[in-house]
Scaffold this active site. Structure first.
Site, PDB file in Angstrom:
ATOM      1  N   VAL A 149       3.132  45.951  -7.363  1.00 54.46           N
ATOM      2  CA  VAL A 149       3.440  47.181  -6.765  1.00 54.46           C
ATOM      3  C   VAL A 149       4.106  48.019  -8.004  1.00 54.46           C
ATOM      4  CG1 VAL A 149       4.352  48.248  -4.906  1.00 54.46           C
ATOM      5  CG2 VAL A 149       3.750  45.808  -4.576  1.00 54.46           C
ATOM      6  N   ILE A 186      10.207  50.186  -4.097  1.00 53.82           N
ATOM      7  CA  ILE A 186       9.538  49.973  -2.580  1.00 53.82           C
ATOM      8  C   ILE A 186      10.595  50.313  -1.544  1.00 53.82           C
ATOM      9  CG2 ILE A 186       9.162  47.650  -1.099  1.00 53.82           C
ATOM     10  CD1 ILE A 186       7.850  46.563  -3.723  1.00 53.82           C
ATOM     11  N   TYR A 242      14.762  34.350 -10.711  1.00 55.43           N
ATOM     12  CA  TYR A 242      13.924  35.020  -9.590  1.00 55.43           C
ATOM     13  C   TYR A 242      13.115  34.168  -8.759  1.00 55.43           C
ATOM     14  CZ  TYR A 242      10.800  38.943  -8.402  1.00 55.43           C
ATOM     15  OH  TYR A 242      10.440  39.979  -7.752  1.00 55.43           O
ATOM     16  N   GLU A 264      27.486  47.328  -5.847  1.00 58.07           N
ATOM     17  CA  GLU A 264      26.735  46.324  -6.814  1.00 58.07           C
ATOM     18  C   GLU A 264      26.577  44.912  -6.084  1.00 58.07           C
ATOM     19  OE1 GLU A 264      25.736  46.674 -10.216  1.00 58.07           O
ATOM     20  OE2 GLU A 264      24.799  44.581  -9.425  1.00 58.07           O
ATOM     21  N   SER A 290       8.685  37.598  -2.839  1.00 57.03           N
ATOM     22  CA  SER A 290       7.724  37.880  -3.880  1.00 57.03           C
ATOM     23  C   SER A 290       6.692  36.974  -3.753  1.00 57.03           C
ATOM     24  CB  SER A 290       8.425  38.011  -5.364  1.00 57.03           C
ATOM     25  OG  SER A 290       7.373  38.083  -6.373  1.00 57.03           O
ATOM     26  N   ARG A 333      23.120  50.083  -6.583  1.00 53.45           N
ATOM     27  CA  ARG A 333      24.410  50.225  -7.600  1.00 53.45           C
ATOM     28  C   ARG A 333      24.517  51.639  -8.226  1.00 53.45           C
ATOM     29  NH1 ARG A 333      20.475  46.719 -10.927  1.00 53.45           N
ATOM     30  NH2 ARG A 333      21.929  45.130 -10.488  1.00 53.45           N
ATOM     31  N   GLN A 374       5.457  32.022 -12.178  1.00 61.97           N
ATOM     32  CA  GLN A 374       5.017  33.234 -13.249  1.00 61.97           C
ATOM     33  C   GLN A 374       5.266  32.584 -14.405  1.00 61.97           C
ATOM     34  OE1 GLN A 374       6.978  37.093 -13.429  1.00 61.97           O
ATOM     35  NE2 GLN A 374       5.372  37.562 -12.314  1.00 61.97           N
TER      36      GLN A 374
END
Ligand code: NAP
Length: 260
Positions: free
Chosen positions: A188, A19, A155, A64, A142, A39, A149
């Site tokens: 995606v 993306i 996340y 990073e 997201s 990174r 999920q």
């Protein structure tokens, strides 16, 4: 439509792949300058070289992003090269599978470090420059923040926080006319997505079952479709849009998926 992005300096984290790469390419196609921070030096330079070969302007910075010092470096090197920052796209992240049952306190905090902390740190360090240009920020979130999920607490927590920070920062930045918006992808096809699906027991079957549930046209969203929305929000064409969480997901998050 001219988006008015000529010579605008826009940092795109994770801007070499998936993306982020589509966003970098579109910014430069519109005459802007993409500063790609990620990174992998090799990935960053490959994308920057391709953009330059196509007549665009771009800069690669190895970072990073979970490290505070690297976030500082991204801002310092951008300003050293161009003297200003017009926009920040907080995009880098990874669905790293740190679950409630299968994770640990250490892995949970590391996931927040890799997925969330740099959204704040880059915005914080970029702020004096964004104030000077009345620049703006687009975060990539997201759907997991709304839907869950399973087995990805770090996340999901990061993406939920990004939605909250979109509203929080939009309010705090009103006096400076700095706009903050977030674009939400659901499904995606990118290098990250490919890695994730291949980590599952029956990737092909799983992919078919996922795309069958995407309401609009039963297909994945493309990176370019996410980029189109992101770059429009970055542009002065979106001059009165702030604090918005925009779902570019073929209706995946909000439409009734049982109807078809
Ligand atoms: P991608 O293909 O893996 O590209 C992300 C890029 O960011 C890679 O170059 C990656 O480097 C880099 N990166 C990630 N974390 C980093 C860090 N902490 N420091 C430095 N570089 C870092 O991912 P994508 O699918 O395009 O995802 C981009 C964004 O969209 C993410 O925020 C993701 O959560 C979100 N998103 C994607 C989907 C989807 O379906 N693809 C769905 C919902 C949300 P390496 O490759 O070296 O790791």
């Amino acid at each position: 439509m001219d988006l008015g992005l000529q010579e605008k300096v826009i940092i795109v984290t994770g801007g070499a792949k998936g993306i982020g790469e589509a966003i970098s390419r579109l910014i430069t196609a519109e005459g802007g300058i993409a500063v790609i921070a990620g990174r992998s030096t090799a990935d960053n330079e490959k994308t920057v070289n391709e953009i330059i070969a196509a007549g665009g302007k771009a800069l690669a910075i190895t970072a990073e992003l979970g490290k505070v010092e690297d976030c500082k470096k991204v801002i310092a090197e951008t300003v050293a090269a161009y003297g200003k920052i017009d926009g920040l796209v907080n995009n880098a992240g990874a669905n790293d599978g740190v679950g409630l049952e299968n994770g640990s306190p250490e892995r949970f905090m590391a996931s927040l470090q890799n997925n969330l902390s740099h959204y704040y740190n880059l915005a914080h360090f970029a702020l004096p420059y964004l104030k000077a240009t009345k620049g703006n920020i687009v975060n990539i979130g997201s759907k997991v923040a709304s839907t869950g999920q399973g087995n990805t607490s770090g996340y999901a927590a990061s993406k939920g926080a990004i939605n909250a920070l979109t509203r929080e920062w939009a309010v705090e930045m009103l006096p400076y006319s700095i706009r903050i918006n977030t674009v939400i992808p659901a499904e995606v096809w990118t290098p990250l997505y490919e890695t994730w699906i291949n980590s599952l027991p029956n990737p092909e079957e799983k992919l078919a079952s996922i795309t069958a549930k995407i309401p609009l046209e039963k297909r994945m969203t493309t990176s370019e479709e996410i980029a189109n929305a992101t770059v429009f929000l970055l542009s002065p064409r979106s001059s009165h849009t702030t604090g918005q969480i925009v779902y570019v997901d073929g209706g995946y998050t909000h439409l009734d998926r049982s109807i078809s």
